[in-house]
Design a protein around this motif. Sequence first.
Motif, PDB file in Angstrom:
ATOM      1  N   GLN A 126     -56.753 -47.132  51.663  1.00  0.00           N
ATOM      2  CA  GLN A 126     -57.199 -45.748  51.443  1.00  0.00           C
ATOM      3  C   GLN A 126     -55.617 -44.889  51.156  1.00  0.00           C
ATOM      4  OE1 GLN A 126     -59.364 -43.617  54.570  1.00  0.00           O
ATOM      5  NE2 GLN A 126     -60.572 -43.003  53.246  1.00  0.00           N
ATOM      6  N   LYS A 127     -54.634 -45.352  51.893  1.00  0.00           N
ATOM      7  CA  LYS A 127     -53.405 -44.504  51.690  1.00  0.00           C
ATOM      8  C   LYS A 127     -52.777 -45.076  50.593  1.00  0.00           C
ATOM      9  CE  LYS A 127     -49.464 -42.806  53.244  1.00  0.00           C
ATOM     10  NZ  LYS A 127     -49.415 -41.046  53.372  1.00  0.00           N
ATOM     11  N   PHE A 128     -52.901 -46.253  50.190  1.00  0.00           N
ATOM     12  CA  PHE A 128     -52.286 -46.540  48.909  1.00  0.00           C
ATOM     13  C   PHE A 128     -52.845 -46.047  47.447  1.00  0.00           C
ATOM     14  CE2 PHE A 128     -51.089 -49.496  45.607  1.00  0.00           C
ATOM     15  CZ  PHE A 128     -49.636 -49.762  45.895  1.00  0.00           C
ATOM     16  N   THR A 129     -54.319 -45.981  47.668  1.00  0.00           N
ATOM     17  CA  THR A 129     -54.878 -45.499  46.558  1.00  0.00           C
ATOM     18  C   THR A 129     -54.646 -43.961  46.335  1.00  0.00           C
ATOM     19  OG1 THR A 129     -56.781 -46.907  47.162  1.00  0.00           O
ATOM     20  CG2 THR A 129     -57.226 -44.925  45.769  1.00  0.00           C
ATOM     21  N   SER A 130     -54.660 -43.346  47.383  1.00  0.00           N
ATOM     22  CA  SER A 130     -54.295 -41.814  47.334  1.00  0.00           C
ATOM     23  C   SER A 130     -52.864 -41.691  46.871  1.00  0.00           C
ATOM     24  CB  SER A 130     -54.528 -41.222  48.713  1.00  0.00           C
ATOM     25  OG  SER A 130     -53.433 -41.888  49.676  1.00  0.00           O
ATOM     26  N   SER A 131     -51.917 -42.454  47.306  1.00  0.00           N
ATOM     27  CA  SER A 131     -50.490 -42.181  46.731  1.00  0.00           C
ATOM     28  C   SER A 131     -50.635 -42.549  45.152  1.00  0.00           C
ATOM     29  CB  SER A 131     -49.772 -43.400  47.331  1.00  0.00           C
ATOM     30  OG  SER A 131     -49.627 -43.183  48.825  1.00  0.00           O
ATOM     31  N   LEU A 140     -49.559 -39.941  41.840  1.00  0.00           N
ATOM     32  CA  LEU A 140     -48.753 -40.207  40.764  1.00  0.00           C
ATOM     33  C   LEU A 140     -49.231 -40.273  39.446  1.00  0.00           C
ATOM     34  CD1 LEU A 140     -46.773 -43.062  42.452  1.00  0.00           C
ATOM     35  CD2 LEU A 140     -46.048 -40.793  42.229  1.00  0.00           C
ATOM     36  N   GLY A 141     -50.596 -39.890  39.273  1.00  0.00           N
ATOM     37  CA  GLY A 141     -51.174 -39.570  37.955  1.00  0.00           C
ATOM     38  C   GLY A 141     -52.027 -41.034  37.515  1.00  0.00           C
ATOM     39  N   PHE A 142     -52.297 -41.878  38.251  1.00  0.00           N
ATOM     40  CA  PHE A 142     -52.948 -43.158  37.965  1.00  0.00           C
ATOM     41  C   PHE A 142     -54.517 -42.747  38.191  1.00  0.00           C
ATOM     42  CE2 PHE A 142     -48.832 -44.973  38.506  1.00  0.00           C
ATOM     43  CZ  PHE A 142     -48.818 -46.028  37.647  1.00  0.00           C
ATOM     44  N   LYS A 143     -55.397 -43.363  37.627  1.00  0.00           N
ATOM     45  CA  LYS A 143     -56.619 -43.278  37.696  1.00  0.00           C
ATOM     46  C   LYS A 143     -57.162 -44.637  37.941  1.00  0.00           C
ATOM     47  CE  LYS A 143     -57.688 -39.490  34.378  1.00  0.00           C
ATOM     48  NZ  LYS A 143     -58.247 -39.320  33.180  1.00  0.00           N
ATOM     49  N   ASP A 192     -43.936 -48.682  29.311  1.00  0.00           N
ATOM     50  CA  ASP A 192     -42.760 -47.974  29.350  1.00  0.00           C
ATOM     51  C   ASP A 192     -41.981 -48.230  30.943  1.00  0.00           C
ATOM     52  OD1 ASP A 192     -41.439 -45.316  30.259  1.00  0.00           O
ATOM     53  OD2 ASP A 192     -42.725 -44.184  29.092  1.00  0.00           O
ATOM     54  N   VAL A 193     -40.719 -48.643  30.411  1.00  0.00           N
ATOM     55  CA  VAL A 193     -39.954 -49.087  31.786  1.00  0.00           C
ATOM     56  C   VAL A 193     -39.678 -47.991  32.611  1.00  0.00           C
ATOM     57  CG1 VAL A 193     -37.793 -50.280  32.347  1.00  0.00           C
ATOM     58  CG2 VAL A 193     -39.169 -51.023  30.460  1.00  0.00           C
ATOM     59  N   GLY A 194     -39.331 -46.721  32.113  1.00  0.00           N
ATOM     60  CA  GLY A 194     -38.811 -45.557  32.758  1.00  0.00           C
ATOM     61  C   GLY A 194     -40.168 -45.150  33.933  1.00  0.00           C
ATOM     62  N   LYS A 195     -41.279 -45.196  33.481  1.00  0.00           N
ATOM     63  CA  LYS A 195     -42.362 -44.864  34.211  1.00  0.00           C
ATOM     64  C   LYS A 195     -42.554 -45.965  35.419  1.00  0.00           C
ATOM     65  CE  LYS A 195     -46.086 -42.794  35.525  1.00  0.00           C
ATOM     66  NZ  LYS A 195     -46.006 -41.696  36.713  1.00  0.00           N
ATOM     67  N   ILE A 196     -42.604 -47.262  34.920  1.00  0.00           N
ATOM     68  CA  ILE A 196     -42.652 -48.343  35.909  1.00  0.00           C
ATOM     69  C   ILE A 196     -41.642 -48.136  36.864  1.00  0.00           C
ATOM     70  CG2 ILE A 196     -42.605 -50.673  36.423  1.00  0.00           C
ATOM     71  CD1 ILE A 196     -43.482 -51.201  33.600  1.00  0.00           C
ATOM     72  N   ARG A 197     -40.366 -47.565  36.617  1.00  0.00           N
ATOM     73  CA  ARG A 197     -39.333 -47.519  37.510  1.00  0.00           C
ATOM     74  C   ARG A 197     -39.483 -46.220  38.535  1.00  0.00           C
ATOM     75  NH1 ARG A 197     -35.906 -46.829  34.256  1.00  0.00           N
ATOM     76  NH2 ARG A 197     -34.922 -48.855  33.925  1.00  0.00           N
ATOM     77  N   HIS A 198     -40.135 -45.150  37.899  1.00  0.00           N
ATOM     78  CA  HIS A 198     -40.253 -43.891  38.632  1.00  0.00           C
ATOM     79  C   HIS A 198     -41.423 -44.145  39.794  1.00  0.00           C
ATOM     80  CE1 HIS A 198     -42.541 -40.230  39.398  1.00  0.00           C
ATOM     81  NE2 HIS A 198     -41.156 -39.910  39.306  1.00  0.00           N
ATOM     82  N   THR A 199     -42.480 -45.108  39.413  1.00  0.00           N
ATOM     83  CA  THR A 199     -43.786 -45.269  40.151  1.00  0.00           C
ATOM     84  C   THR A 199     -43.114 -46.206  41.368  1.00  0.00           C
ATOM     85  OG1 THR A 199     -44.942 -45.425  38.344  1.00  0.00           O
ATOM     86  CG2 THR A 199     -45.756 -46.503  40.203  1.00  0.00           C
ATOM     87  N   LYS A 200     -42.357 -46.995  41.130  1.00  0.00           N
ATOM     88  CA  LYS A 200     -41.940 -48.106  42.218  1.00  0.00           C
ATOM     89  C   LYS A 200     -40.730 -47.103  43.216  1.00  0.00           C
ATOM     90  CE  LYS A 200     -40.033 -51.121  39.491  1.00  0.00           C
ATOM     91  NZ  LYS A 200     -39.374 -52.494  39.126  1.00  0.00           N
ATOM     92  N   GLU A 201     -40.009 -46.175  42.538  1.00  0.00           N
ATOM     93  CA  GLU A 201     -39.180 -45.338  43.483  1.00  0.00           C
ATOM     94  C   GLU A 201     -40.246 -44.427  44.109  1.00  0.00           C
ATOM     95  OE1 GLU A 201     -36.664 -43.324  40.775  1.00  0.00           O
ATOM     96  OE2 GLU A 201     -35.532 -44.971  40.073  1.00  0.00           O
ATOM     97  N   GLU A 202     -41.250 -43.985  43.620  1.00  0.00           N
ATOM     98  CA  GLU A 202     -41.990 -43.257  44.506  1.00  0.00           C
ATOM     99  C   GLU A 202     -42.934 -43.912  45.691  1.00  0.00           C
ATOM    100  OE1 GLU A 202     -42.266 -39.766  44.654  1.00  0.00           O
ATOM    101  OE2 GLU A 202     -40.749 -39.876  42.925  1.00  0.00           O
ATOM    102  N   LEU A 203     -43.430 -45.302  45.291  1.00  0.00           N
ATOM    103  CA  LEU A 203     -43.810 -46.064  46.261  1.00  0.00           C
ATOM    104  C   LEU A 203     -42.969 -46.459  47.302  1.00  0.00           C
ATOM    105  CD1 LEU A 203     -46.023 -48.430  44.176  1.00  0.00           C
ATOM    106  CD2 LEU A 203     -46.985 -46.272  45.541  1.00  0.00           C
ATOM    107  N   ASP A 204     -41.652 -46.615  46.816  1.00  0.00           N
ATOM    108  CA  ASP A 204     -40.618 -47.065  47.978  1.00  0.00           C
ATOM    109  C   ASP A 204     -40.380 -45.948  48.987  1.00  0.00           C
ATOM    110  OD1 ASP A 204     -38.590 -48.823  48.816  1.00  0.00           O
ATOM    111  OD2 ASP A 204     -37.431 -47.479  48.199  1.00  0.00           O
ATOM    112  N   LYS A 205     -40.600 -44.781  48.596  1.00  0.00           N
ATOM    113  CA  LYS A 205     -40.142 -43.678  49.553  1.00  0.00           C
ATOM    114  C   LYS A 205     -41.347 -43.592  50.568  1.00  0.00           C
ATOM    115  CE  LYS A 205     -38.012 -40.605  46.075  1.00  0.00           C
ATOM    116  NZ  LYS A 205     -38.125 -39.169  45.240  1.00  0.00           N
TER     117      LYS A 205
END
Length: 386
Positions: free
Chosen positions: A34-39, A43-46, A79-92
């Motif tokens: 539930q926590k991972f899904t909401s995160s 971030l804009g994922f569906k 999109d490498v930039g979007k992938i990198r941004h997603t990983k940074e947000e998940l890391d936080k």
Amino acid sequence: MKLPQGFAKENDMRVCKLNKSLYGLKQASHNWYQKFTSSLLELGFKQCKADYSLFIFRQNKCFVAALIYVDDVIMVGNDVGKIRHTKEELDKRFSIKDLGTLKYFLGIEVARTKDGLVLSQWKYILDILDDCGMQGCKPSPFPFERNLKLDKGSTEPKADANRYRRLVGRLLYLQDTRPDIAYSVNVLSQFVADPRQNHMDAAYRVLRYLKGTDGQGILLPRDGRHDLTAYCDSDWLGCPFTRRSRTRYILFLGGAPVSWKTKKQSVVSRSSTEAEYRSMASTISEILWMRWLFKELDIVLHKPTRLFCDNQAATHIASNPVFHERTKHVEMDCYFVRERVESREVQPLRIDTRMQIADLLTKGLGSQNLQFLLDKLGTRNLHAPT
């Protein structure tokens, strides 16, 4: 819970007291999901409706997909930039560990070649051989003897049940990249309750076959074609105990196998045509799910999915309502299949038995027939001598 081996004495009535589960409370997995899904949703994922473990981000020409299994995640996109941004947000949020380019995932190795990606379980096979003491065994050219009918072996000596169950369980997971052993494992898994020596000998033959083909895997071609093709088959009255038939199918996307199954049918079929038709209905269910998944991934399939079956009567019944009176006992499957044929989602076609790739999942084959079908399957052995 059992006491550790060597600790308990004979007729010891003591038991273990559970202080804390190794993975926390039983609700932990649900809360984690539930926590991972909401995160990801923040971030804009569906969330994909066809597969709830798949999350898709789509904005203009940017496309990123994340596939999760517990706490392991694969991310792909353009999109490498979007992938990198997603990983940074998940890391936080979770303090993740970035393993870089995909090379190894859940025991499956991903090798890149000039022709495409090769998925194999080479190290996993070596671990199984090492665990069973079969590293130096003589390789076998096929996993299951032709025309071998394993029975319950009531006159055979008992085998080590724990060892047999452990081996069959590991072989079940190995099917993820090895459809050529699916039939063998399907037969062996019927005897886990009371394994005998003849069952263990048959399991060892599978290991001997794996010894000679340890680097074999599935090739995902680089060309990226989107044509979906399916093959279905059954063996009428194949189970000697219940006389039930087995359903087998295999689906190809762009010439690469992406889904396969071998399973005993739930009822006894009164004719070979009925067995084939039930197999066809199960295959169409998988086809519909795959087409639904492709639609969510923006992969448009303009043509109907070709479904190859080597039973002429079954293909006629799917297309010709005249045969309906002969199939009253499979009426639901008849309506289901015919509805999908009329909507042009599926196109049933007859194929010669010798070209039926689903035979890999139906019966034991000799080395020549096995190699012929493996070549059509598109397998690749990276560790074979050149």
